[in-house]
Write a protein that holds these residues in place. Structure first.
Motif, PDB file in Angstrom:
ATOM      1  N   LYS A  33       0.859  -1.189   0.000  1.00  0.00           N
ATOM      2  CA  LYS A  33       0.000   0.000   0.000  1.00  0.00           C
ATOM      3  C   LYS A  33       0.890   1.232   0.000  1.00  0.00           C
ATOM      4  O   LYS A  33       1.735   1.397   0.876  1.00  0.00           O
ATOM      5  CB  LYS A  33      -0.920   0.003   1.221  1.00  0.00           C
ATOM      6  N   CYS A  52      -4.705   4.147 -15.167  1.00  0.00           N
ATOM      7  CA  CYS A  52      -3.633   3.149 -15.085  1.00  0.00           C
ATOM      8  C   CYS A  52      -3.672   2.270 -16.325  1.00  0.00           C
ATOM      9  O   CYS A  52      -4.735   2.020 -16.906  1.00  0.00           O
ATOM     10  CB  CYS A  52      -3.795   2.298 -13.828  1.00  0.00           C
ATOM     11  N   TYR A  58      -4.598  -3.043  -9.277  1.00  0.00           N
ATOM     12  CA  TYR A  58      -4.515  -2.041  -8.222  1.00  0.00           C
ATOM     13  C   TYR A  58      -5.916  -1.641  -7.741  1.00  0.00           C
ATOM     14  O   TYR A  58      -6.887  -1.669  -8.499  1.00  0.00           O
ATOM     15  CB  TYR A  58      -3.788  -0.788  -8.714  1.00  0.00           C
ATOM     16  N   VAL A  60      -7.469   1.775  -5.964  1.00  0.00           N
ATOM     17  CA  VAL A  60      -7.129   3.170  -5.696  1.00  0.00           C
ATOM     18  C   VAL A  60      -8.229   3.800  -4.858  1.00  0.00           C
ATOM     19  O   VAL A  60      -9.400   3.809  -5.254  1.00  0.00           O
ATOM     20  CB  VAL A  60      -6.945   3.961  -7.002  1.00  0.00           C
ATOM     21  N   SER A  63     -10.025   7.658  -6.396  1.00  0.00           N
ATOM     22  CA  SER A  63      -9.303   7.781  -7.659  1.00  0.00           C
ATOM     23  C   SER A  63      -9.656   9.051  -8.426  1.00  0.00           C
ATOM     24  O   SER A  63      -9.006   9.359  -9.425  1.00  0.00           O
ATOM     25  CB  SER A  63      -9.582   6.561  -8.543  1.00  0.00           C
ATOM     26  N   ILE A  77      -2.787   3.917  -3.076  1.00  0.00           N
ATOM     27  CA  ILE A  77      -2.757   2.928  -4.149  1.00  0.00           C
ATOM     28  C   ILE A  77      -2.271   1.605  -3.579  1.00  0.00           C
ATOM     29  O   ILE A  77      -1.182   1.528  -3.027  1.00  0.00           O
ATOM     30  CB  ILE A  77      -1.846   3.389  -5.298  1.00  0.00           C
ATOM     31  N   HIS A  79      -1.471  -2.457  -4.313  1.00  0.00           N
ATOM     32  CA  HIS A  79      -1.236  -3.523  -5.300  1.00  0.00           C
ATOM     33  C   HIS A  79      -1.967  -4.775  -4.817  1.00  0.00           C
ATOM     34  O   HIS A  79      -1.714  -5.276  -3.723  1.00  0.00           O
ATOM     35  CB  HIS A  79       0.262  -3.798  -5.430  1.00  0.00           C
ATOM     36  N   PHE A  93       0.943   4.873 -14.409  1.00  0.00           N
ATOM     37  CA  PHE A  93      -0.209   5.614 -13.914  1.00  0.00           C
ATOM     38  C   PHE A  93      -0.201   7.005 -14.545  1.00  0.00           C
ATOM     39  O   PHE A  93       0.848   7.514 -14.944  1.00  0.00           O
ATOM     40  CB  PHE A  93      -0.167   5.761 -12.393  1.00  0.00           C
ATOM     41  N   THR A 134      -8.999   3.734 -13.094  1.00  0.00           N
ATOM     42  CA  THR A 134      -8.740   2.821 -11.987  1.00  0.00           C
ATOM     43  C   THR A 134     -10.002   2.616 -11.171  1.00  0.00           C
ATOM     44  O   THR A 134     -10.933   3.420 -11.198  1.00  0.00           O
ATOM     45  CB  THR A 134      -7.638   3.379 -11.068  1.00  0.00           C
TER      46      THR A 134
END
Length: 216
Positions: A33, A52, A58, A60, A63, A77, A79, A93, A134
């Motif tokens: 994170k 993205c 991901y 977000v 966003s 953000i 993963h 991004f 995203t």
């Protein structure tokens, strides 16, 4: 001198984002994170949106949204596809901004995100630069974590921010709070009225200091 009207017209308004690269590590869950800071040093509110090339990897938080004048927002953000097949892949991004209440894109800023097996490993970029919107996580689901600034900062073993770093941050904050050139109604002398360029520099330095303190 920075010409605000020209930049608004040609869609090349400078966008300030920190850090410029997000590094995730498979063996470090705390790095999954990251926090990205988007600054608005201008005199008008900005709308921003995060895009993205591979949004399915991901999540977000917030966003898209609005940044008030002379303010900033933190975008978290995360993963969500940590696996060996994604290690070494350099995703892209993009932050695009527009004036509040308008759809025209005023500016954009690209930055990269990479998943590494462990700290100290480097990667080569991929060639797929097709951006997509995203996903937008529920507000309040996450709190901003820490984001690496650069490889030098990662390798430093520092217990806390130095006096110089704190002083630099305070000076930048004061500079951003001072009136702009041409602003009426201020009792401060003219030499304390800063230009837009000077405030952009202060915002840039403040972003670097913020990332350094968060990493420490």
């Amino acid at each position: 001198m920075f010409n605000q009207s020209t930049n608004l017209a040609d869609g090349k308004l400078p966008v300030f984002v920190f850090p410029s690269t997000l590094s995730f590590y498979s063996d470090d869950q705390s790095s999954h994170k990251q926090v990205l800071t988007v600054y608005n040093p201008y005199e008008f509110p900005l709308k921003f949106k995060v895009l993205c090339t591979v949004p399915r990897r991901y999540t977000v938080v917030d966003s898209e949204g609005t940044i008030r004048p002379r303010c900033c927002v933190d975008v978290v953000i995360r993963h969500i596809d940590i696996c060996i097949n994604n290690e070494g892949v350099n995703d892209k991004f993009r932050i695009q901004v527009s004036e509040h209440g308008h759809r025209k894109i005023l500016g954009k800023k690209d930055f990269s995100a990479v998943l590494l097996p462990t700290r100290g490993r480097e990667t080569t970029p991929n060639k797929d630069d097709t951006f997509h919107a995203t996903s937008r996580a529920k507000r309040g689901e996450d709190n901003p974590g820490t984001a690496p600034f650069d490889e030098v900062v990662r390798r430093r073993s520092v217990r806390g921010p130095s006096f110089v770093v704190i002083l630099t941050g305070l000076v930048c904050i004061i500079a951003l709070m001072l009136p702009s050139q041409g602003e009426n109604g201020s009792r401060l002398p003219d030499y304390l009225h800063l230009s837009v360029n000077q405030k952009l520099i202060a915002a840039y330095v403040l972003g670097l200091v913020t990332m350094l303190i968060l990493h420490i």
